[in-house]
Design a protein around this motif. Sequence first.
Motif, PDB file in Angstrom:
ATOM      1  N   GLU A  67       0.829  -1.224   0.000  1.00 14.97           N
ATOM      2  CA  GLU A  67       0.000   0.000   0.000  1.00 14.97           C
ATOM      3  C   GLU A  67       0.856   1.264   0.000  1.00 14.97           C
ATOM      4  O   GLU A  67       0.596   2.206  -0.732  1.00 14.97           O
ATOM      5  CB  GLU A  67      -0.913   0.007   1.235  1.00 14.97           C
ATOM      6  N   VAL A  68       1.867   1.293   0.847  1.00 12.75           N
ATOM      7  CA  VAL A  68       2.778   2.451   0.940  1.00 12.75           C
ATOM      8  C   VAL A  68       4.205   1.904   0.824  1.00 12.75           C
ATOM      9  O   VAL A  68       4.725   1.312   1.776  1.00 12.75           O
ATOM     10  CB  VAL A  68       2.602   3.201   2.286  1.00 12.75           C
ATOM     11  N   PRO A  69       4.837   2.066  -0.327  1.00 12.74           N
ATOM     12  CA  PRO A  69       6.128   1.401  -0.564  1.00 12.74           C
ATOM     13  C   PRO A  69       7.308   2.132   0.105  1.00 12.74           C
ATOM     14  O   PRO A  69       8.243   2.577  -0.559  1.00 12.74           O
ATOM     15  CB  PRO A  69       6.240   1.399  -2.087  1.00 12.74           C
ATOM     16  N   GLU A  70       7.220   2.245   1.402  1.00  7.89           N
ATOM     17  CA  GLU A  70       8.272   2.912   2.182  1.00  7.89           C
ATOM     18  C   GLU A  70       8.479   2.126   3.469  1.00  7.89           C
ATOM     19  O   GLU A  70       7.518   1.551   4.002  1.00  7.89           O
ATOM     20  CB  GLU A  70       7.842   4.343   2.528  1.00  7.89           C
ATOM     21  N   VAL A 117      10.677   1.302  -1.150  1.00 10.62           N
ATOM     22  CA  VAL A 117      10.534  -0.078  -1.623  1.00 10.62           C
ATOM     23  C   VAL A 117      10.507  -0.059  -3.150  1.00 10.62           C
ATOM     24  O   VAL A 117       9.637   0.563  -3.752  1.00 10.62           O
ATOM     25  CB  VAL A 117       9.257  -0.732  -1.044  1.00 10.62           C
ATOM     26  N   LEU A 118      11.482  -0.737  -3.775  1.00 15.11           N
ATOM     27  CA  LEU A 118      11.574  -0.735  -5.239  1.00 15.11           C
ATOM     28  C   LEU A 118      10.681  -1.809  -5.846  1.00 15.11           C
ATOM     29  O   LEU A 118      10.111  -1.635  -6.911  1.00 15.11           O
ATOM     30  CB  LEU A 118      13.013  -1.008  -5.686  1.00 15.11           C
ATOM     31  N   LEU A 174      10.090 -11.189  -1.080  1.00 13.21           N
ATOM     32  CA  LEU A 174      11.254 -10.320  -1.005  1.00 13.21           C
ATOM     33  C   LEU A 174      10.825  -8.868  -1.103  1.00 13.21           C
ATOM     34  O   LEU A 174      10.180  -8.478  -2.084  1.00 13.21           O
ATOM     35  CB  LEU A 174      12.230 -10.642  -2.140  1.00 13.21           C
ATOM     36  N   VAL A 175      11.164  -8.104  -0.089  1.00 10.60           N
ATOM     37  CA  VAL A 175      10.904  -6.657  -0.131  1.00 10.60           C
ATOM     38  C   VAL A 175      12.242  -5.996  -0.430  1.00 10.60           C
ATOM     39  O   VAL A 175      13.156  -5.984   0.397  1.00 10.60           O
ATOM     40  CB  VAL A 175      10.318  -6.155   1.206  1.00 10.60           C
ATOM     41  N   ILE A 176      12.361  -5.532  -1.670  1.00  7.00           N
ATOM     42  CA  ILE A 176      13.644  -4.994  -2.140  1.00  7.00           C
ATOM     43  C   ILE A 176      13.626  -3.479  -1.920  1.00  7.00           C
ATOM     44  O   ILE A 176      12.772  -2.777  -2.465  1.00  7.00           O
ATOM     45  CB  ILE A 176      13.864  -5.353  -3.628  1.00  7.00           C
TER      46      ILE A 176
END
Length: 293
Positions: A78-81, A138-139, A153-155
């Motif tokens: 939801e929030v890629p941070e 988060v890429l 995997l959270v890159i």
Amino acid sequence: MQLDLRTLSIAEKQNYLQHAIAPRPICFASTIDKDGKINLSPFSFFNLFSINPPIVVFSPSRRGRDMTTKHTYNNVLEVPEVVINIVDYDIVQQTSLTSCEFPKEVNEFYKAGFTEQPAVMVRPPMVKESKVKLECKVLEVKSLGELGGSGNLVICEVMLMHIDDSILNEKGMIDQTKLHHVARLGGDWYCKVDESNLFKVEKPNIKLGIGFDALPASIRSSKILSGNDLGLLANVHEMPVIDPSFDDEHLKQIVQYYSVNPEEMEKEIQAYAKKLLNQGKVQAAWQVLLQGE
Ligand SMILES: Cc1cc2nc3c(=O)[nH]c(=O)nc-3n(C[C@H](O)[C@H](O)[C@H](O)COP(=O)(O)O)c2cc1C
């Protein structure tokens, strides 16, 4: 024993793999959902994978019992941070408390007594008590399966790093002896890094070591010198030669005393070289071995 992983249960796979692939550093991940609800959870499937760009990866798995995904995973979609807080010994028990499966509306900062500190570049807050914090974008999130225990995997790209002054040396670099990391192993085991268990292994990047194949046979087949000892001897850049100025009283005594028993002499000389290697005196160890030949 050999294990075909395909024949094991999830719990068995987890047990063997986590005991073997250890110690693992702990990513203490602070995330936020689209409504602003904050989550804080530890993940030891975590490491650094690139310096330039600076990339770290952690993995919130699907739960073994019901295959559901974790709040951290849902939040980064939801929030890629994310803020990745590094866990040291001072906060390990509180960190463990945050890993309880609290309901989604519960903020683990409060549950475990941590202080929210606003981040600069991302929305999730930092853990004030952590000595190193990484503000990350988060890429990509890469699912590794849909089963219980499947990783995701959270890159992450590290954008901003916060380092507590108390762990810096006079040059502004992290003093490894001051950051008492904790790491996860198998089951309930953790380990703590401190001055009592830190050691250095010198690895010059430019020059090549001579290698085991260059060691004289008597040294390579020694029953006294261990793999670590031979590793040190084989890591010199060129094959040492006898140094006529090398003068060692103990070596002389060994040579004199065991002159009638060459086999015993070799053992004594290797035992002495081993002692010198343990003291970090690689060149002296080489001289003892060469002169005792
Ligand atoms: C030190 C430590 C390391 C952990 N490492 C992982 C991990 O790498 N992956 C994972 O899925 N769960 C891991 N867990 C369990 C999660 O922290 C736990 O499931 C947590 O409740 C997930 O929270 P969330 O649903 O709020 O994201 C770990 C727990 C601890 C205490």
